[in-house]
Write an enzyme that holds these catalytic residues in place. Sequence first.
Site, PDB file in Angstrom:
ATOM      1  CD  GLN A 161      -3.139  -0.410   0.057  1.00 39.75           C
ATOM      2  OE1 GLN A 161      -3.186   0.762  -0.275  1.00 39.75           O
ATOM      3  NE2 GLN A 161      -3.955  -1.334  -0.447  1.00 39.75           N
ATOM      4  CB  SER A 162       4.235   1.826  -1.442  1.00 38.90           C
ATOM      5  OG  SER A 162       5.133   2.903  -1.596  1.00 38.90           O
TER       6      SER A 162
END
Length: 335
Positions: A76-77
């Site tokens: 989920q960068s």
Amino acid sequence: MNFTRYPRRAYLEEATPIEFMENLSTFLGMEVNLFVKRDDLLPGAGGGNKTRKLEFCLADALEQGADTIITCGAVQSNHCRLTASWCCKENLDCHLILEERVKGTYHPENNGNNFLFHLLDVNSISVVPGGSDMMAEMRKKGDELKSHGKKPYIVPGGASNPIGALGYVACAEEIMNQLNAGHQDIDHIVVPSGSAGTHAGMVAGMIGTNANIPVSGINVSRPKDVQEGIVYNLAEETAQKLEMKMSIPREAVVCYDQYVGPGYSLPTDSMVEAVRLFAKHEAILLDPVYSGKAAAGLLDLVRSGHFPRGSNVLFLHTGGSPALYAYMPTFRKDN
């Protein structure tokens, strides 16, 4: 400090605001006066702090003739999302290497940033197990792309190297210009501390501007001693890149690791409370991985009397709210 010696793209249209969080300060009993630097309002698809770093990193890539960017991050960068968004604007190919730091958390149909990677039409997404050598994985991808005639440029995770950290040295200077113009005193700054570029840049910037406002980092993954060493080394390298006359005192790097909880990206009760309080009292959205845990640390430091009564404390909001939508069950389970 002279930033004109380094290639830089003009992604920032103006300084992000510094706001007094009056409602939240009142809720906490006015023990301290809380302010927030709204880097969640930076441009880019969904906003966030990495835009400052990418001004320098992508400018360096373009100067070197790159046509392709390779970078890495968690599933989920925020960094991967913003890298992809600026690659769209620059007409650069973008390839992401995602590290599944918590086994079983990557699903192609996930919401949040994972959905946005696809909406931003990244060229490829590779998922590797937690603990992988991410630089080696990116180099392997680079070799593959070179064999197809591409000119790749690797941006490290979080854009956290001396080039990217310049973005937060510049932010420190921006903050001081705002404070001086508004005749506003700040006694302490609190920042999320993850890949270390934001924290290191802020430390170097506060020393380089002779402001010497203490900066405390709230860890999102590593133990205190490990994180402080990483931040200190990067702050020193950044100061050397800028040819600053002063070195970074080791005591200028302070981290707190008691808000990480069971691990990186894993929810904690204090993070959930912080996200809810910022939303309810200030209409500010935090993310569960970085700004949420950092805000949990900020609230605990206030409540425990860490800051002298009446202090003015500035919280650096690094953005990341699109990740909230991948954590909806976490915030609905008590309703």
